[in-house]
Structure formats: C-alpha cells, structure tokens
Design an enzyme around this catalytic site. Sequence first.
Site, PDB file in Angstrom:
ATOM      1  N   PRO A  81      30.142 101.222   4.909  1.00 52.67           N
ATOM      2  CA  PRO A  81      30.034 101.447   3.563  1.00 52.67           C
ATOM      3  C   PRO A  81      28.918 100.637   2.877  1.00 52.67           C
ATOM      4  O   PRO A  81      28.648  99.605   3.021  1.00 52.67           O
ATOM      5  CB  PRO A  81      31.270 101.200   2.949  1.00 52.67           C
ATOM      6  CG  PRO A  81      32.159 100.297   3.803  1.00 52.67           C
ATOM      7  CD  PRO A  81      31.410 100.639   4.941  1.00 52.67           C
ATOM      8  N   ASN A  82      27.914 101.520   2.087  1.00 53.53           N
ATOM      9  CA  ASN A  82      26.933 100.972   1.129  1.00 53.53           C
ATOM     10  C   ASN A  82      25.662 100.599   1.938  1.00 53.53           C
ATOM     11  O   ASN A  82      24.593 100.423   1.361  1.00 53.53           O
ATOM     12  CB  ASN A  82      27.282  99.820   0.371  1.00 53.53           C
ATOM     13  CG  ASN A  82      28.458 100.194  -0.715  1.00 53.53           C
ATOM     14  OD1 ASN A  82      28.475 101.087  -1.346  1.00 53.53           O
ATOM     15  ND2 ASN A  82      29.550  99.571  -0.613  1.00 53.53           N
ATOM     16  N   ASN A 102      27.963  97.319  12.372  1.00 57.08           N
ATOM     17  CA  ASN A 102      27.955  96.647  11.145  1.00 57.08           C
ATOM     18  C   ASN A 102      29.211  97.476  10.265  1.00 57.08           C
ATOM     19  O   ASN A 102      28.633  98.500   9.644  1.00 57.08           O
ATOM     20  CB  ASN A 102      26.699  96.600  10.722  1.00 57.08           C
ATOM     21  CG  ASN A 102      26.678  95.791   9.238  1.00 57.08           C
ATOM     22  OD1 ASN A 102      27.534  95.364   8.676  1.00 57.08           O
ATOM     23  ND2 ASN A 102      25.495  95.351   8.817  1.00 57.08           N
ATOM     24  N   ALA A 121      31.809  96.093   4.516  1.00 53.57           N
ATOM     25  CA  ALA A 121      33.081  95.425   4.022  1.00 53.57           C
ATOM     26  C   ALA A 121      34.282  95.747   4.795  1.00 53.57           C
ATOM     27  O   ALA A 121      35.313  94.836   4.628  1.00 53.57           O
ATOM     28  CB  ALA A 121      33.158  95.669   2.248  1.00 53.57           C
ATOM     29  N   ARG A 142      28.389  82.632   3.017  1.00 53.42           N
ATOM     30  CA  ARG A 142      28.805  83.409   1.408  1.00 53.42           C
ATOM     31  C   ARG A 142      30.256  83.215   0.971  1.00 53.42           C
ATOM     32  O   ARG A 142      30.782  82.028   1.524  1.00 53.42           O
ATOM     33  CB  ARG A 142      28.545  84.995   1.850  1.00 53.42           C
ATOM     34  CG  ARG A 142      26.980  85.039   2.050  1.00 53.42           C
ATOM     35  CD  ARG A 142      26.628  86.445   2.490  1.00 53.42           C
ATOM     36  NE  ARG A 142      26.695  87.348   1.067  1.00 53.42           N
ATOM     37  CZ  ARG A 142      26.889  88.502   1.069  1.00 53.42           C
ATOM     38  NH1 ARG A 142      26.837  89.286   2.275  1.00 53.42           N
ATOM     39  NH2 ARG A 142      27.215  89.185  -0.154  1.00 53.42           N
ATOM     40  N   GLU A 156      29.159  92.984  17.060  1.00 54.41           N
ATOM     41  CA  GLU A 156      29.322  92.923  15.621  1.00 54.41           C
ATOM     42  C   GLU A 156      28.114  92.176  15.057  1.00 54.41           C
ATOM     43  O   GLU A 156      27.674  91.360  15.630  1.00 54.41           O
ATOM     44  CB  GLU A 156      30.651  92.097  15.462  1.00 54.41           C
ATOM     45  CG  GLU A 156      30.722  92.111  13.749  1.00 54.41           C
ATOM     46  CD  GLU A 156      32.084  90.984  13.242  1.00 54.41           C
ATOM     47  OE1 GLU A 156      32.610  90.762  14.347  1.00 54.41           O
ATOM     48  OE2 GLU A 156      32.114  90.833  12.492  1.00 54.41           O
ATOM     49  N   TYR A 189      20.108  90.945   1.550  1.00 55.38           N
ATOM     50  CA  TYR A 189      19.971  92.090   2.554  1.00 55.38           C
ATOM     51  C   TYR A 189      18.597  92.094   2.956  1.00 55.38           C
ATOM     52  O   TYR A 189      18.507  93.019   4.089  1.00 55.38           O
ATOM     53  CB  TYR A 189      20.729  93.142   2.302  1.00 55.38           C
ATOM     54  CG  TYR A 189      22.234  93.010   1.893  1.00 55.38           C
ATOM     55  CD1 TYR A 189      22.837  92.411   3.004  1.00 55.38           C
ATOM     56  CD2 TYR A 189      22.724  93.120   0.461  1.00 55.38           C
ATOM     57  CE1 TYR A 189      24.332  92.152   2.429  1.00 55.38           C
ATOM     58  CE2 TYR A 189      24.094  92.848   0.487  1.00 55.38           C
ATOM     59  CZ  TYR A 189      24.872  92.586   1.321  1.00 55.38           C
ATOM     60  OH  TYR A 189      26.111  92.118   1.012  1.00 55.38           O
ATOM     61  N   HIS A 204      25.991  91.425  11.507  1.00 54.31           N
ATOM     62  CA  HIS A 204      25.787  91.687   9.818  1.00 54.31           C
ATOM     63  C   HIS A 204      24.376  91.072   9.532  1.00 54.31           C
ATOM     64  O   HIS A 204      23.760  90.104  10.246  1.00 54.31           O
ATOM     65  CB  HIS A 204      26.737  90.419   9.386  1.00 54.31           C
ATOM     66  CG  HIS A 204      28.123  90.856   9.753  1.00 54.31           C
ATOM     67  ND1 HIS A 204      28.767  91.893   9.023  1.00 54.31           N
ATOM     68  CD2 HIS A 204      28.870  90.436  10.436  1.00 54.31           C
ATOM     69  CE1 HIS A 204      30.046  92.107   9.500  1.00 54.31           C
ATOM     70  NE2 HIS A 204      30.197  91.042  10.469  1.00 54.31           N
ATOM     71  N   ARG A 243      18.647  97.272  -3.384  1.00 53.38           N
ATOM     72  CA  ARG A 243      19.436  96.042  -4.552  1.00 53.38           C
ATOM     73  C   ARG A 243      19.725  94.857  -3.737  1.00 53.38           C
ATOM     74  O   ARG A 243      19.783  94.916  -2.174  1.00 53.38           O
ATOM     75  CB  ARG A 243      20.699  96.465  -4.981  1.00 53.38           C
ATOM     76  CG  ARG A 243      20.544  97.779  -6.017  1.00 53.38           C
ATOM     77  CD  ARG A 243      21.923  98.176  -6.551  1.00 53.38           C
ATOM     78  NE  ARG A 243      22.725  97.185  -7.022  1.00 53.38           N
ATOM     79  CZ  ARG A 243      23.946  96.734  -6.745  1.00 53.38           C
ATOM     80  NH1 ARG A 243      24.671  97.797  -6.320  1.00 53.38           N
ATOM     81  NH2 ARG A 243      24.470  95.640  -7.019  1.00 53.38           N
TER      82      ARG A 243
HETATM   83  O1  CA2 Z   1      25.780  91.209   5.942  1.00 51.46           O
HETATM   84  C1  CA2 Z   1      25.981  92.392   6.231  1.00 51.46           C
HETATM   85  O2  CA2 Z   1      25.615  93.345   6.956  1.00 51.46           O
HETATM   86  C2  CA2 Z   1      27.303  92.717   5.653  1.00 51.46           C
HETATM   87  O3  CA2 Z   1      28.095  93.380   6.731  1.00 51.46           O
HETATM   88  C3  CA2 Z   1      26.975  93.683   4.513  1.00 51.46           C
HETATM   89  C4  CA2 Z   1      28.203  94.114   3.627  1.00 51.46           C
HETATM   90  C5  CA2 Z   1      28.994  92.867   3.361  1.00 51.46           C
HETATM   91  O4  CA2 Z   1      30.372  93.499   2.675  1.00 51.46           O
HETATM   92  C6  CA2 Z   1      29.442  92.104   4.502  1.00 51.46           C
HETATM   93  O5  CA2 Z   1      30.309  91.084   4.071  1.00 51.46           O
HETATM   94  C7  CA2 Z   1      28.376  91.702   5.140  1.00 51.46           C
HETATM   95  C8  CA2 Z   1      27.793  94.725   2.304  1.00 51.46           C
HETATM   96  C9  CA2 Z   1      26.805  96.021   2.564  1.00 51.46           C
HETATM   97  C10 CA2 Z   1      26.504  96.563   1.102  1.00 51.46           C
HETATM   98  O6  CA2 Z   1      24.891  96.828   1.176  1.00 51.46           O
HETATM   99  C11 CA2 Z   1      24.180  96.880   0.315  1.00 51.46           C
HETATM  100  C12 CA2 Z   1      23.016  97.230   0.469  1.00 51.46           C
HETATM  101  C13 CA2 Z   1      22.205  97.303  -0.924  1.00 51.46           C
HETATM  102  C14 CA2 Z   1      22.603  96.821  -2.110  1.00 51.46           C
HETATM  103  C15 CA2 Z   1      23.809  96.617  -2.200  1.00 51.46           C
HETATM  104  C16 CA2 Z   1      24.656  96.489  -1.055  1.00 51.46           C
END
Ligand code: CA2
Length: 147
Positions: A11-12, A74, A77, A107, A98, A24, A100, A19
């Site tokens: 997700p996301n 990946n 969340a 974090r 896996e 990221y 990230h 953002r």
């Molecule tokens: O660091 C990573 O790749 C994560 O898997 C990213 C997840 C986070 O919940 C994990 O703890 C670590 C979040 C992805 C959200 O992606 C976004 C992309 C652009 C703007 C905001 C969020």
Amino acid sequence: MPDTVHVLNGPNLNLLGTREPEIYGRSTIADVEAACRSACERHGLDLVFRQTNHEGELVTFLQEARGSRGVVLNAAAYTHTSVAIADAIKAAGLIVVEVHLSNVFAREAFRHHSFISPVARGVICGLGIDGYRLAIDALATAGGKIS
Ligand code: CA2
C-alpha cells in the site's frame, strides 16, 4: 515459471516520488519497475511487477507467484501487521527477499517488527531502490541463497 521473478509492492507505494522524499527518495514506482526490469534482463529472467493497496490482493499475488524463481516483496505497512501475508509465503513455498526503501530500524519502534522476516530468505532495508536490484541479484544467483 522458474525463470520469473515477481516484484510485489504494497500500500501507498504507488505514491512514491510524490511525498516524503527525505524518507523514500525521489524515484517513482515506474522508476522502480524500470530498475527491476533491467536487473531481470541482465540475468535473463522474466519480471512480473505489481503494486496493490489491498492486503487480500497481495495474498493473491503471492499465491500466483508459486513456482517462480522468487519474490521481491515490499509489503509496506502490511509488513508490520499481516499474519495473512506471512501465511501466504509459507503456504506457497516461496523464496522471498523482503525489501524496504527506508531503514525501518532507524524509524519508529512499530516498524522494527516484521511478520515477513521470519519467512523470508533475506531482508534488505535502507538502500532505496538499489535494494530491489540487489534482491533480484540474490534471487538470480544460487536460487536466492545469500552466502
Ligand atoms: O521503507 C519502506 O519501503 C516501507 O516498506 C515503506 C512503507 C512503510 O510503512 C514501511 O514501514 C517501510 C510505507 C510506504 C508508503 O509510501 C509512501 C510513498 C510516498 C509518500 C508517502 C508514502
């Protein structure tokens, strides 16, 4: 099928590059796909690249990866919450790396626990989109055995 790598994103991650670039990076999901495609081409592997915002769909994608060389996952969340995804990896007998983008251990504490790590062959975090390429390299050599 054994010559296919599945890269699955949770997700996301479709919002990458729009953002929180300090966490990221500035690459988009299209950039991640392009990096994965060139890594797979280098190894003569086919690529299935997918992103979903839905936990159950990620479970279905994992089931569909059965018989492949392996999965770069990946789960975003869902990494920190999903027993269903861990069960799907076990049930399908998948080799999973896996990944990230961010260093989850630098974090919030809730990101330090992963339901996926115990059923993954390896874990890469904090290296941005290079982590995806490194995971594909690992799956391409020695069936994902990282020695
Ligand atoms: O660091 C990573 O790749 C994560 O898997 C990213 C997840 C986070 O919940 C994990 O703890 C670590 C979040 C992805 C959200 O992606 C976004 C992309 C652009 C703007 C905001 C969020």
